[in-house]
Design an enzyme around this catalytic site. Structure first.
Site, PDB file in Angstrom:
ATOM      1  N   GLN A  43       1.118 -11.174  -2.730  1.00  0.00           N
ATOM      2  CA  GLN A  43      -0.291 -10.812  -2.592  1.00  0.00           C
ATOM      3  C   GLN A  43      -0.865 -10.463  -3.951  1.00  0.00           C
ATOM      4  O   GLN A  43      -0.206  -9.824  -4.760  1.00  0.00           O
ATOM      5  CB  GLN A  43      -0.412  -9.576  -1.689  1.00  0.00           C
ATOM      6  CG  GLN A  43       0.043  -9.820  -0.269  1.00  0.00           C
ATOM      7  CD  GLN A  43      -0.141  -8.573   0.583  1.00  0.00           C
ATOM      8  OE1 GLN A  43       0.332  -7.511   0.223  1.00  0.00           O
ATOM      9  NE2 GLN A  43      -0.820  -8.711   1.695  1.00  0.00           N
ATOM     10  N   HIS A  67      -5.252  -1.601  -4.776  1.00  0.00           N
ATOM     11  CA  HIS A  67      -5.734  -0.485  -3.974  1.00  0.00           C
ATOM     12  C   HIS A  67      -6.573   0.410  -4.854  1.00  0.00           C
ATOM     13  O   HIS A  67      -6.136   0.821  -5.924  1.00  0.00           O
ATOM     14  CB  HIS A  67      -4.555   0.268  -3.362  1.00  0.00           C
ATOM     15  CG  HIS A  67      -3.801  -0.597  -2.411  1.00  0.00           C
ATOM     16  ND1 HIS A  67      -2.673  -1.291  -2.773  1.00  0.00           N
ATOM     17  CD2 HIS A  67      -4.064  -0.935  -1.125  1.00  0.00           C
ATOM     18  CE1 HIS A  67      -2.264  -2.005  -1.745  1.00  0.00           C
ATOM     19  NE2 HIS A  67      -3.085  -1.819  -0.727  1.00  0.00           N
ATOM     20  N   ASP A  86      -2.658  -8.141  -4.830  1.00  0.00           N
ATOM     21  CA  ASP A  86      -3.053  -6.927  -4.146  1.00  0.00           C
ATOM     22  C   ASP A  86      -3.630  -5.901  -5.108  1.00  0.00           C
ATOM     23  O   ASP A  86      -3.276  -5.865  -6.274  1.00  0.00           O
ATOM     24  CB  ASP A  86      -1.785  -6.334  -3.500  1.00  0.00           C
ATOM     25  CG  ASP A  86      -2.085  -5.662  -2.188  1.00  0.00           C
ATOM     26  OD1 ASP A  86      -3.266  -5.564  -1.829  1.00  0.00           O
ATOM     27  OD2 ASP A  86      -1.133  -5.230  -1.521  1.00  0.00           O
ATOM     28  N   LYS A 107     -14.317  -3.607   7.359  1.00  0.00           N
ATOM     29  CA  LYS A 107     -13.869  -4.548   6.330  1.00  0.00           C
ATOM     30  C   LYS A 107     -14.825  -5.723   6.176  1.00  0.00           C
ATOM     31  O   LYS A 107     -15.711  -5.930   7.025  1.00  0.00           O
ATOM     32  CB  LYS A 107     -12.471  -5.064   6.660  1.00  0.00           C
ATOM     33  CG  LYS A 107     -12.408  -5.853   7.968  1.00  0.00           C
ATOM     34  CD  LYS A 107     -11.034  -6.472   8.183  1.00  0.00           C
ATOM     35  CE  LYS A 107     -10.994  -7.224   9.510  1.00  0.00           C
ATOM     36  NZ  LYS A 107      -9.800  -8.038   9.684  1.00  0.00           N
ATOM     37  N   ARG A 115       7.603 -10.781   5.473  1.00  0.00           N
ATOM     38  CA  ARG A 115       7.271 -10.547   6.877  1.00  0.00           C
ATOM     39  C   ARG A 115       7.974 -11.584   7.723  1.00  0.00           C
ATOM     40  O   ARG A 115       7.918 -12.785   7.432  1.00  0.00           O
ATOM     41  CB  ARG A 115       5.751 -10.640   7.088  1.00  0.00           C
ATOM     42  CG  ARG A 115       4.998  -9.556   6.327  1.00  0.00           C
ATOM     43  CD  ARG A 115       3.518  -9.604   6.584  1.00  0.00           C
ATOM     44  NE  ARG A 115       2.831  -8.689   5.674  1.00  0.00           N
ATOM     45  CZ  ARG A 115       1.523  -8.641   5.506  1.00  0.00           C
ATOM     46  NH1 ARG A 115       0.740  -9.444   6.207  1.00  0.00           N
ATOM     47  NH2 ARG A 115       0.984  -7.787   4.656  1.00  0.00           N
ATOM     48  N   CYS A 167       0.803  -1.229   0.000  1.00  0.00           N
ATOM     49  CA  CYS A 167       0.000   0.000   0.000  1.00  0.00           C
ATOM     50  C   CYS A 167       0.837   1.282   0.000  1.00  0.00           C
ATOM     51  O   CYS A 167       0.510   2.198  -0.758  1.00  0.00           O
ATOM     52  CB  CYS A 167      -1.048   0.010   1.103  1.00  0.00           C
ATOM     53  SG  CYS A 167      -0.818  -1.143   2.445  1.00  0.00           S
ATOM     54  N   HIS A 192      -8.391  -1.572   0.227  1.00  0.00           N
ATOM     55  CA  HIS A 192      -7.397  -2.638   0.017  1.00  0.00           C
ATOM     56  C   HIS A 192      -8.194  -3.895  -0.310  1.00  0.00           C
ATOM     57  O   HIS A 192      -9.181  -4.172   0.368  1.00  0.00           O
ATOM     58  CB  HIS A 192      -6.629  -2.976   1.296  1.00  0.00           C
ATOM     59  CG  HIS A 192      -6.006  -1.829   2.001  1.00  0.00           C
ATOM     60  ND1 HIS A 192      -4.647  -1.660   2.055  1.00  0.00           N
ATOM     61  CD2 HIS A 192      -6.537  -0.820   2.715  1.00  0.00           C
ATOM     62  CE1 HIS A 192      -4.378  -0.583   2.788  1.00  0.00           C
ATOM     63  NE2 HIS A 192      -5.503  -0.057   3.204  1.00  0.00           N
TER      64      HIS A 192
END
Lengths: 646, 646
Positions: free
Chosen positions: B384, B388, B386, B472, B366, B337, B518
């Site tokens: 991910q 946005h 991912d 969420k 991570r 992000c 997200h």
């Protein structure tokens, strides 16, 4: 008499004290007119230096690199004289020739030099040049030399002279000017017909940031005014084609201060372009028997200790990443090969299963000092179109040829037809420098040379340029501005298979070492796209360009029809968009030209009525009104003419 | 008399001292037979605890989680008795119920317990159970309790009791056994009809590695033998479907000690599978108006200071990367992000240009402790899927629905039809916990709930489960073995737009803050593929599976024909290969079954003659001999039935 050996091997006799110019004249008047520098027994001499011994002589003209060097170095003397006259009290330091032109580092004291001073400097320098003053070298004693500069208060020249040995010090005079100088000049100032001061920049004395900052005055000069004009046009063209400028204008990539220097962020259009390039190579690679793999961007320090990279590059790289709870150290991966070796090592192989060709668009990270970063060509993170081939020594020949085929296909599809190859082989005088058996090296070098010959590459062989782990072949391309770039590389490696203990079971049921080939036709996606931007000026090949066409409705009432056209194009996999902003068609065309869109499709009354589109090519050519189907055919045909299948 | 409120809200009167079991009996005999635990005013009680005050009562059966908990906790008492009898001198510590079964941590002293002891423990425990002994709680004074365990030399129980307050200490008895216990048992041991000891493992006393290592005995029990049998089958099935086992067998991924734990290396078949999944999502995302971007895997520390991640997670993350020459600090990116915010920030936006939807298959890193790593489900580096979305507050409603549509499409195409959604909203009692205006929160929560309703999701709303930066929606899927997995997430974020000072120009010509969403339908490629492996047991949907068919020539003379067939299949984009090893067709079929190949195409005399292929499906079904064209149609039809276009 002395015996002079000329470059073609002929030996001629001349009276002792003859100068290179005398010898040039003895060969031909034409040559003498063009000779501007000379080398005698590996030493650069003046054209008027008397030769007193037997030896080998090379004469240089403007067309030789050494000729240009003498020309530009001499020009720096001329400019230095102009600077001394125009900025009294300025202290000169050094003024060498560089790749394109020359510079002179000057301490201007309280005065400053800026662009507005350039015309005056150029004018005076040209006046001096026109005086046709001979460049004359003469020896000076150390005491005398020191005395001269001490009296001027020039601590820089004093420092230079203090480091020289008495008896080796020479000065060069022309007109009223004299300068400490080792030599290497053209006969006289009159040969310089055009001089341009290009820029000024700060430069530390001796490149040491703790020392005084001087002003570096950059310039270039030519034997003809026309050549200067052409050079300046090229410079302007290069500026227009600068990939940093085009990348911004075409919204391909950006940088962020917060993310960090040298770490490009690919914007949607750039990411899509990159993906098209990757898909193009993936498709060819699939046909060539490569298999894609995916590996992480970090690896334990141990991985790079095993590969040898840590010992060699560890200190100058991004430093190890520690973990909070456990005693672990990871490194950002600077290359993909160790990871691919571990993939190879994850199961046993028989000779029947080789070659294995693992490919990955692997993003790697290498630390570069921030001052050395430059757009996409010098970055800290980049994606290699990497692959590693693991094969038996007997397969090397065939594999090398296949890699050349793939590389030629890639270059050809992207419009690079002007390229050379360099084959780097061992230094036979230093056999201890290399890992791997002599037999294998011979095999590999022969494989490369034979492959280069068979594929009819324009190549040169460089002895001693091979890496310690194996010979290689590099492609160099010349771009549209005539500049050379090193592109893809193909390297044989005997080292990593050894270090990672890679094996395969041979037909003899014994374990053997495979040979590894590293190869990357693009080199890196970032650098390649930068080069492609500068080579094409943003006019990418049609199959690659972000938007192939923009539809321009003449007025709002044609927007529906424009959408119908867009829909047809999308169904035919043509990338297009509609520009329905509230602007004139003229303005939209100008902007589409700026945006490098290859086709502008204008739709109005007549087009809607006849179910056509009026086509205008980038650059202005009018292709008339044709049907969408004909346009699709046109695009397809054009794409197929450059993008053949592998 | 006391007033008892039942879960349906009815209030009934009972004489003081009535037990939950008395109350169950008053409702129905059937209920009384099944009740095994109860909760009175938020406290778990025994079914025989006398109730002396007014209050709310919940009765639990085996079908309730609390019922299972009491059942398994009681079973741990039974097993503890058996262990005490079979291993005299063993010191008991604690024995709680867990998600599936229970354990008891025991100090066996010099004795040791292994798999070969399990049958004897099970046998004795079952004998005890069959005795139908009531579980009876009774209070014990602290002095008495300490005395009991001191006399046994059980320092663990002594330590537990020392931390309890006198007057609150209870023991639970059954048969000859007694144990320090807070309560929560089933009525008697006879309800437990089946007991299985599953495993033993080391466990430190109180989870502290500086304390003594005990033996943890894991077990499970059921009210019916049939349920145990089914559970063990499920366990066996889960073992067969373990993605680590299948991943190795199907050659999808591997790990390397040298590269590091938790860092998967994707082998060719796995990388290709991943790419097919990515391409599938890319295609749908393109239709949904997403744009791909590419960002680096590191960012300056400052980026994460800005985003707030550094303050929150910095200490527990991979530590900063330093550079050798300059004073710089970078972090491996733990999420995409912040990079995407910087892309948004690279140019100004007008409200007319929103929403912007930036997508990236972004690999993030991570740190997880090595002991917590597990195959592909708990890793240190993962990709991910991912994206946005940056939109105006008014667009949130529409965007949320679109993201749900995309998520449902993804789940459906991959064979997950059993899923629920959880909507996490604010805790209205703690308004200060949240960033962003109340108005925006209401807008966002309503947008999510309305979208979930409109899309007819089976969803629950959890108050107080929202992150501080926004509400969420999470998808939970149930896999083929009935296990729940948390999958894709959709989160609203008011925080990052604030921290990165993101703006757009509204129709009022003023600057406004966009809202950020997200979202990741797969969650991570690694975890999703692990889940898909376990859900399908490696029998991936036909469109996704590495090899869709294997061609088995009956003998060497049919290899040419096999190649012709392969060629036709490849031209129709069917992934196939020829198994021409020197093995029997029977063995090749068995191995293709193991390898989960959906179709085995046998070609022999008859097939070659009639230009057909004999088709055998994975699992054994014989589809007879058909033409290649008919087979292509069959495959295409089957793919189109699961893989609809978005």
């Amino acid at each position: 008499m002395i015996k002079i050996t000329l470059p073609d091997g002929t030996i001629k006799e001349y009276s002792k004290g003859s100068t290179p110019m005398d010898i040039a004249k003895s060969i031909s008047e034409g040559l003498a007119r063009n000779v501007i520098s000379a080398k005698f027994n590996d030493t650069i001499v003046e054209t008027v230096t008397p030769l007193n011994d037997d030896g080998a002589l090379t004469l240089y003209t403007w067309n030789d690199d050494e000729g240009k060097k003498a020309f530009w170095h001499s020009s720096s003397h001329i400019v230095a004289q102009a600077l001394e006259e125009l900025f009294p009290g300025a202290k000169l330091t050094i003024g060498p020739a560089i790749e394109n032109g020359f510079y002179y580092d000057v301490d201007f004291g309280a005065q400053s030099v800026s662009e507005k001073d350039f015309p005056a400097i150029e004018k005076r320098a040209l006046e001096i040049a026109r005086g046709k003053h001979d460049f004359k070298m003469h020896p000076v004693s150390k005491a005398e030399a020191l005395e001269k500069y001490r009296s001027q208060g020039n601590e820089f020249k004093v420092e230079l002279i203090e480091n020289l040995e008495d008896g080796t010090i020479t000065f060069c005079d022309h007109d009223t000017f004299t300068d400490l100088c080792r030599g290497g000049h053209i006969p006289n100032t009159g040969i310089v017909k055009a001089i341009k001061i290009l820029s000024v920049a700060g430069a530390y004395w001796r490149g040491d940031e703790n020392k005084k900052q001087l002003t570096r005055v950059y310039g270039i000069s030519f034997p003809k005014q026309k050549e200067l004009t052409e050079y300046l046009q090229l410079l302007e063209e290069a500026k227009q084609r600068d990939h940093r400028k085009l990348g911004k204008e075409l919204e391909l990539f950006t940088f962020s201060q917060k993310v960090g220097q040298g770490l490009p962020l690919w914007l949607p259009k750039g990411a899509a372009l990159r993906e098209r390039l990757e898909d193009f190579l993936k498709k060819a690679q699939k046909k060539a028997g490569y298999e894609m793999v995916v590996t992480p961007h970090i690896g334990q320090k141990e991985l790079y200790v095993t590969s040898g990279h840590y010992a060699k590059y560890g200190e100058d790289s991004f430093q190890p990443i520690h973990t909070p709870k456990e005693d672990e150290e990871f490194l950002l991966k600077p290359m993909n090969c160790p990871h691919h070796c571990e993939i190879y090592n994850s199961r046993p192989f028989s000779y029947r299963e080789l070659p294995k060709r693992y490919a990955e668009f692997g993003t790697v990270y290498r630390y570069e000092q921030s001052g050395e970063l430059h757009g996409l060509t010098r970055v800290r993170g980049f994606t290699q179109d990497d692959a590693h081939i693991f094969c038996t020594p007997d397969q090397l020949d065939e594999e090398f040829k296949k890699v050349i085929d793939l590389s030629l296909y890639v270059l050809g599809s992207l419009g690079f037809d002007n390229f050379k190859a360099q084959v780097s082989v061992r230094d036979l005088d230093n056999p201890d420098k290399y890992i791997g058996s002599v037999e294998n090296w011979e095999k590999a070098e022969n494989a490369i040379i034979n492959a280069a010959k068979e594929k009819e590459l324009d190549f040169i062989i460089e002895s001693g340029e091979a890496a310690f782990y194996g010979p290689k072949l590099d492609f160099m391309v010349k771009d549209a501005l005539g500049r050379n770039w090193q592109l893809g590389t193909i390297q044989v490696d005997y080292n990593l298979p050894e270090r990672f203990d890679l094996t395969y079971k041979g037909s003899d049921n014994e374990l053997h070492r495979p040979v590894m080939i590293h190869r990357a036709p693009f080199g890196s996606m970032e650098r390649f796209i930068a080069l492609l931007l500068e080579h094409t000026g943003g006019n990418f090949p049609l199959w690659l360009i972000p938007e192939q066409a923009v539809i321009l409705p003449v007025s709002e009432k044609h927007e529906k029809y424009a959408e119908k056209v867009l829909n047809s194009l999308e169904n035919n996999e043509i990338r297009a968009l509609i520009d329905n902003r509230n602007e004139t068609v003229g303005k939209k065309i100008r902007e589409a030209e700026m945006g490098k869109t290859p086709f502008m499709l204008i739709v109005g009354e007549s087009e809607e009525e006849h179910n056509t589109i009026a086509i205008r090519r980038h650059g202005g050519e009018d292709l008339g009104s044709i049907s969408v189907k004909d346009f699709v055919d046109l695009v397809t045909k054009e794409i197929n003419s450059t993008l053949k299948s592998f």
